[in-house]
Enzyme design. Structure first.
Site, mmCIF file in Angstrom:
data_model
loop_
_atom_site.group_PDB
_atom_site.id
_atom_site.type_symbol
_atom_site.label_atom_id
_atom_site.label_comp_id
_atom_site.label_asym_id
_atom_site.label_seq_id
_atom_site.Cartn_x
_atom_site.Cartn_y
_atom_site.Cartn_z
ATOM 1 N N GLU A 179 -4.356 6.105 -0.523
ATOM 2 C CA GLU A 179 -4.187 5.031 -1.520
ATOM 3 C C GLU A 179 -5.414 4.857 -2.414
ATOM 4 O O GLU A 179 -5.885 3.741 -2.639
ATOM 5 C CB GLU A 179 -3.839 3.716 -0.820
ATOM 6 C CG GLU A 179 -2.472 3.734 -0.189
ATOM 7 C CD GLU A 179 -2.021 2.387 0.361
ATOM 8 O OE1 GLU A 179 -2.827 1.428 0.382
ATOM 9 O OE2 GLU A 179 -0.851 2.286 0.787
ATOM 10 N N GLU A 225 4.101 6.440 4.007
ATOM 11 C CA GLU A 225 4.104 5.045 4.453
ATOM 12 C C GLU A 225 5.344 4.390 3.869
ATOM 13 O O GLU A 225 5.507 4.347 2.647
ATOM 14 C CB GLU A 225 2.855 4.284 3.996
ATOM 15 C CG GLU A 225 1.578 4.642 4.711
ATOM 16 C CD GLU A 225 0.421 3.698 4.375
ATOM 17 O OE1 GLU A 225 0.689 2.501 4.115
ATOM 18 O OE2 GLU A 225 -0.729 4.159 4.372
#
Length: 498
Positions: free
Chosen positions: A170, A289
Site C-alpha cells: 500500500e 487484501e
C-alpha cells in the site's frame, strides 16, 4: 411473492481454470493474529513449536491455499533480521503501523514451520517503505539461496523456495510508513524487481496497486507504476474492503458490483499500459487484501496511549449478512479467474478474521468461515462464463443491480453453482438447464447460508449459531430449480449419474 431468475450455462464457454491461489489468506503481525492466534505456547493444544493445533485444524478445514506474510502496514517498518537467530537474543521493537510492541518471538523461520504444518504456500511481502533493494536481496538470500553464502548458511536448513514476493505494501497510502508518490515507488519497485530477478529469474513479483478504488490516485497510480515496472513484474495488487455505510444494507449486499468494477478498471489500465509499451505480456491481478471490515469503527477509535504486545485490534464479529457478502465477493473473484489468479482474504485469525481464538480458550468459526471453506472445497475444474437473467433492485451507491448473482465451476466429476440472493424481503427462484452438459446429472450435496436474523453471529458461547444448512434441489428433466431465501448464499452441486 417470489422473484424468478435464470442462468445460462455451457461447458464450452469457460473463463479460465480455477486457481487454487484464489483461496488465500493473510497473516500480519497485527493485534492477536500471530500472538494468541496461530501461536500461543501456553495453550492446551499448542504443539512443540508453540502453534495452536485447534487453529491449525480450522485453517486446514477452511481450505486456505496461500498466506501473505508478514504484512500489511506492519511490513513497511519491519526488520526481517530481528526475527532470526536465538529467540532470547531478538530485540523488541515498536510497530508504528498498529502502535504496538513486536517481540519478534515469531520470525520467518517459525512462520515457515507453521506454513508447512498448515500446508499453505507463502506469499512474502518485502519492506519497501523504510528499506529497499539491499534488504530485499538479503531476505531473498536467506529464504531461497542454496547453501554456500553467508545468509543461506545462517538459515541452516534447505531453502524455503518462496516464489511470490510483494514489492511493498500500500505504498499509495499516506498512512504507510515510507509512503511514496507513484513515480518514486514505480522506480523503486522496478529496481528491486530487476535485482531479485538477477538472483532468481523465475520469481513471481507483485507491484503495489491502489489500496482502494476510492483513493484519489486510483488509476493514475497503476498507470504510472506499470509504465516504470511493466517488464519486471508479473502482478499488480488490489485491496478492497466493504462495510454497510449508514445502515445502507441494499448497497452493502451489492458490494461485489464494486469489486467487479474495481478489477475491470485495473485490468483495463494494465492492458492500456501494455499496449502503449507494445508488450504482449498480460499483467495479472493479486487481490491480496479483501474482506468485510467495519473500518469506520476502527477509524473512530482513539489511538492507544500505551504500547502493548498483541493488543486486541479490529476483532470484528461477523453476522449473517457479512457472510453472504463474503460469499458474493468470492463469486466476483472466481468470475475474474482469467486475470485474478491470486487473492488473500484479510486476515486469518482474530483480526477481521473468519477464525476467532481466545487465549487459553477455544477457537471457532465465524459466519464468514463457511462460504470461504465451501467455495474452496467445491470450486473445481474451470470457471464457466455464466449469463444471468435476473430482476434488479435499486441501491444508493450502485444504482440498479441484479437481485441474483452467480458463478459456476465445472469438470467431468462435478458442476457447482455458487449463487447469492441480494433481496432483503423476497425469495428468488433460480433455474438453469443441464442440457448443454454431456451425460446425465443428478443433485449432490448442496448448502444454504441464510437466517431470519441477519444480525445473528457465532460466538464463543454459541459457536454454531450460524452454519450452512442442506438446500433442496428440484430436478425436472434437465431443468434445475432451487428457492433462495432473502439475503442468502448457496452452493448447488451436481454430479454425473452412475
Amino acid at each position: 411473492m417470489t422473484r424468478s431468475a435464470s442462468l445460462t450455462l455451457d461447458p464450452a464457454r469457460t473463463v479460465a481454470p480455477v486457481s487454487r491461489r484464489t483461496f488465500g489468506s493473510f497473516v500480519e503481525h497485527m493485534g492477536r493474529c500471530v500472538y494468541g492466534g496461530i501461536y500461543e505456547p501456553s495453550h492446551p493444544t499448542a504443539d512443540a513449536d508453540g502453534f495452536r493445533q485447534d487453529v491449525l485444524s480450522l485453517v486446514r478445514e477452511m481450505g486456505v491455499s496461500l498466506v501473505r506474510y508478514p504484512g500489511g502496514n506492519f511490513v513497511s517498518g519491519y526488520r526481517w533480521e530481528d526475527g532470526i537467530g536465538p529467540v532470547a537474543d531478538r530485540p523488541v521493537r515498536r510497530d508504528l503501523a498498529w502502535h504496538s510492541l513486536e517481540t519478534n518471538e515469531v520470525g520467518v523461520d517459525e512462520f515457515m514451520r507453521w506454513a508447512d504444518k498448515a500446508g499453505v504456500e507463502v506469499m512474502y511481502a518485502l519492506n519497501l517503505g523504510t528499506r529497499g533493494v539491499s534488504e530485499a536481496l538479503d531476505v531473498h538470500e536467506y529464504l531461497n539461496q542454496p547453501e554456500g553464502t553467508f545468509l543461506a548458511d545462517r538459515r541452516g536448513r534447505k531453502p524455503y523456495g518462496i516464489s511470490m514476493f510483494c514489492l511493498g505494501n500500500e505504498m499509495d497510502g499516506p498512512w504507510q510508513t515510507g509512503h511514496k508518490t507513484a513515480h518514486e515507488y514505480g522506480r523503486l519497485a522496478a529496481e528491486t524487481a530487476r535485482a531479485l530477478r538477477s538472483a532468481e529469474p523465475s520469481l513471481e513479483l507483485i507491484a503495489c496497486g491502489s489500496s482502494s478504488s476510492s483513493m484519489p490516485t486510483f488509476g493514475h497510480w497503476e498507470s504510472t507504476v506499470l509504465e516504470l515496472a511493466y517488464d519486471t513484474v508479473d502482478y499488480i495488487s488490489a485491496h478492497a474492503y466493504y462495510e454497510p455505510v449508514d445502515g445502507d444494507m441494499a448497497s452493502f449486499l451489492a458490494s461485489a458490483v464494486d469489486m467487479d468494477h474495481f478489477v475491470d478498471s485495473v485490468i483495463a489500465t494494465a492492458d492500456s499500459v501494455g499496449a502503449r509499451l507494445k508488450s504482449a505480456k498480460r499483467i495479472k491481478i493479486s487481490l491480496d487484501e479483501w474482506n468485510v471490515w467495519y473500518l469506520s469503527r476502527f477509524q473512530s477509535a482513539p489511538t492507544p496511549s500505551e504500547w502493548e504486545v498483541a493488543p486486541r485490534v479490529i476483532e470484528d464479529c461477523y453476522n449473517v449478512a457479512d457472510a453472504v457478502v463474503v460469499g458474493s465477493l468470492l463469486i466476483s473473484l472466481l468470475r475474474h479467474s482469467d486475470r485474478v489468479t491470486a487473492a488473500c482474504q484479510a486476515q486469518l485469525v482474530n483480526v477481521i478474521a473468519p477464525i476467532r481464538a481466545e487465549s487459553t480458550g477455544p477457537a471457532w468459526r465465524q459466519t464468514t468461515f463457511h462460504p470461504f471453506a465451501l467455495t474452496s472445497r467445491l470450486a473445481q475444474g474451470s470457471v464457466l462464463d455464466v449469463d444471468i437473467a435476473s430482476p434488479t433492485y435499486a441501491t444508493t451507491r450502485f444504482g440498479e443491480v441484479p437481485v441474483l448473482d452467480a458463478v459456476a465451476t465445472y469438470d467431468s466429476a462435478s458442476l457447482t453453482v455458487f449463487a447469492v440472493n441480494r433481496s432483503q424481503d423476497e425469495p428468488t427462484e433460480l433455474t438453469f438447464s443441464l442440457a448443454p452438459f454431456p451425460g446425465t446429472w443428478q443433485p449432490a450435496d448442496s448448502w444454504l447460508l441464510s437466517d431470519a436474523d441477519l444480525t445473528a453471529t457465532n460466538t464463543q458461547e454459541a459457536p454454531d449459531r450460524v452454519v450452512p444448512q442442506p438446500l433442496t434441489i428440484e430436478l425436472d428433466g434437465e431443468t434445475v430449480r432451487v428457492s433462495l431465501p432473502a439475503v442468502s448464499w448457496a452452493a448447488i452441486r451436481l454430479t454425473p449419474a452412475r
